[in-house]
Design an enzyme around this catalytic site. Sequence first.
Site, PDB file in Angstrom:
ATOM      1  N   SER A 113       0.846  -1.197   0.000  1.00  0.00           N
ATOM      2  CA  SER A 113       0.000   0.000   0.000  1.00  0.00           C
ATOM      3  C   SER A 113       0.884   1.250   0.000  1.00  0.00           C
ATOM      4  O   SER A 113       1.781   1.364  -0.841  1.00  0.00           O
ATOM      5  CB  SER A 113      -0.946  -0.062   1.203  1.00  0.00           C
ATOM      6  N   ARG A 136     -11.910   6.064  10.239  1.00  0.00           N
ATOM      7  CA  ARG A 136     -11.509   4.668  10.231  1.00  0.00           C
ATOM      8  C   ARG A 136     -12.610   3.776   9.653  1.00  0.00           C
ATOM      9  O   ARG A 136     -12.332   2.813   8.934  1.00  0.00           O
ATOM     10  CB  ARG A 136     -11.170   4.219  11.644  1.00  0.00           C
ATOM     11  N   ASP A 170      -8.982  -6.426  -4.551  1.00  0.00           N
ATOM     12  CA  ASP A 170      -8.597  -5.123  -3.992  1.00  0.00           C
ATOM     13  C   ASP A 170      -9.238  -4.029  -4.834  1.00  0.00           C
ATOM     14  O   ASP A 170      -8.883  -3.843  -6.000  1.00  0.00           O
ATOM     15  CB  ASP A 170      -7.063  -5.003  -4.007  1.00  0.00           C
ATOM     16  N   HIS A 182      -8.158  -5.132  -0.217  1.00  0.00           N
ATOM     17  CA  HIS A 182      -6.851  -4.501  -0.017  1.00  0.00           C
ATOM     18  C   HIS A 182      -6.104  -5.116   1.168  1.00  0.00           C
ATOM     19  O   HIS A 182      -4.884  -5.274   1.128  1.00  0.00           O
ATOM     20  CB  HIS A 182      -7.069  -3.002   0.205  1.00  0.00           C
ATOM     21  N   ASP A 183      -6.828  -5.455   2.205  1.00  0.00           N
ATOM     22  CA  ASP A 183      -6.216  -6.041   3.407  1.00  0.00           C
ATOM     23  C   ASP A 183      -5.476  -7.345   3.132  1.00  0.00           C
ATOM     24  O   ASP A 183      -4.697  -7.803   3.982  1.00  0.00           O
ATOM     25  CB  ASP A 183      -7.293  -6.311   4.470  1.00  0.00           C
TER      26      ASP A 183
END
Lengths: 401, 401
Positions: free
Chosen positions: B165, B235, B332, B365-366
């Site tokens: 990232s 968040r 992602d 994405h994680d």
Amino acid sequence: MPDSHSADTESQLLPDSVGLVTPEVAHFDTPLALACGKTLAAYDLVYETYGTLNAERTNAVLVCHALSGHHHAAGYHHPDDRKPGWWDAYIGPGKSVDTNRFFVISLNNLGGCHGSTGPLSHNPDTGRLWGPEFPMVTVSDWVHSQARLADRLGIERFAAVIGGSLGGMQVLQWSIDYPERIASAAVIAATPRLSAQNIAFNEVARQAIRSDPDFHDGWYAEHDTMPKRGLKLARMVGHITYLSADAMGSKFGRDLRSDDLHFGFGVEFQVESYLRYQGDTFSTTFDANTYLLMTKALDYFDPAAEHDAELALARALAPAQCPFLVLSFSSDWRFPPSRSRELVDALIHAGKPVSYANIDSPYGHDAFLLPEPRYEAIFSAFMQRVAPTSDTQADPEESQP
Amino acid sequence: MPDSHSADTESQLLPDSVGLVTPEVAHFDTPLALACGKTLAAYDLVYETYGTLNAERTNAVLVCHALSGHHHAAGYHHPDDRKPGWWDAYIGPGKSVDTNRFFVISLNNLGGCHGSTGPLSHNPDTGRLWGPEFPMVTVSDWVHSQARLADRLGIERFAAVIGGSLGGMQVLQWSIDYPERIASAAVIAATPRLSAQNIAFNEVARQAIRSDPDFHDGWYAEHDTMPKRGLKLARMVGHITYLSADAMGSKFGRDLRSDDLHFGFGVEFQVESYLRYQGDTFSTTFDANTYLLMTKALDYFDPAAEHDAELALARALAPAQCPFLVLSFSSDWRFPPSRSRELVDALIHAGKPVSYANIDSPYGHDAFLLPEPRYEAIFSAFMQRVAPTSDTQADPEESQP
């Protein structure tokens, strides 16, 4: 603020505009039992109509609105309005929803903030505004209230019920709850139920509003304030989901507001400016309690939930009797084409006549509001087949796409 | 709160864990000129190391962290830690980044809130905390500060610089700014520049923080408060973009927290509970000014911007001398595979050796943080080819995937 009226006045006079329209209000004092267990003793619905109801009262089309929509779907309220109603691209003389043929009704739903009874109305039991005490309303509740409006207008059966996004969910609910009262259904850019990601975005919007200190547990009007920060954030995050990443990219890219980066937290990129503007505008014109209610109605919608897992949606749709048009848009990632295909599969399983098209569009979810030739052609062709043709002012052959 | 320590202590003792680690601090008093035009007169960098530096100082690997990351990439700080460092799945004895072979350095970047100089540090010029006056930092600034840390540790050239990232962006910048000091580059789940949608999500996060009345223009610490509401929202919206819609769907679906809908604004769906928890936790452990700085560093990153439009990225990458590994993840949607392919195309145009794989993963994405056999195999194979093999403790043949 309009800087020139001439162009707008001209567009109001265009032959395919419904022109100036005036909202009307229908008052109901028969109590309405809601899904949440509460009852609304009395309520108003504000609505507009376009076109003329025929003598047999068989040419009525109901338009259902989306999350932040309202009754003003077509035409203009004032000669100096800069913009027409939200679905003006598709409602008017010779347009897909041809007001030469149809009598179109568009209302603001219960819980709304544009004139129908909602959080901004007075609660007769308390003398205060309803505010956060306005009961939770569901898509089913809206459909029942819309059926009463149809009764009031002497419409036994709609030639069509149509809508996009949350509006499309109301169309589905109509086909289930009042199958004998709906002759055709157009379900556009919708989904048979929200995904976890959809609910997650709604929850961010709700938390933004509810954590704004100006929210005052929903009693902000009594504190002479509005949770503008929260509503602005809710709209900004919503807006991102309405546009495709590609559309945002081609509209704004990484373009800067001024020539250089200034290494600060003011607006640097055009997309920031656009989002802030969208959020600011919305935060002064929409009611926060209404926004909360509308997002919950979205979350709750799930007609398949009452049925067993396998083919649950097909079972939920079993009562429907009308032909369906289902439309999705290729770049819609809020309610992607796969969700419309899920609905189409269920309709096929349930043995219902259904036409489906996935419209190629770069504009994401918002595409359902925008003019697009293939969308227009398919929507028009479906509406052309909608009965009746009697007692209308134009020959339908002439307005074939 | 840990309810049992036994399992954790066991995992710390596993042969593939780096075990207990202690952060170190390096102080620098040579002024650092920043891209924004300001200069940091002096600063600290907190870092951790895993493995042993060989006599030739040729086996060092630099790990760069992402938006909310820090120096604690592997192992445990305390015997009762429940979780290891953020990239523990890939750093350790026999793992992809094999600490039997490599001396791994992981630092907290300038502007961070985990020990390196940032908004929570004292500004020697004012005697106050830096707070909102901490200068804007860019990926390039970070890379320069990292190069100084390498000098301090006597490392002339990194065997590899790696990161996911925002960490991957630092890797790219290393290959451009210090081509002679980086022997291999692994750029994982990254992008050569943010899209308008990426910037839009960052802007929502920033507006959430900056519009929180507890933000006090960034001087919240002096008001003995924290903009927790804003950080929580930031968040929550960030978290949605880290997960794929499918992963959220299979993890939570439309599952309810209790048996029935209760028609209120408390938690009803599991996904709401999860997001609120993630937001609450983050809002008490992360610094708001740091979050703002990190999102701006993301927005600003665009090495191609200094070059003419056509093949700009390839031109930007022209100075690079090392082989690249580029990895993306199929689901992602924050930095989708197409953005990695854009980078790969530019590297090929620039004539650089590059290996690329798109890892099939449902986790969005994680995924770059999570164990996945194909990711592990490809990452390990690349790192196995990274020189040197001398002065290491294990035979690399033994830890081939």
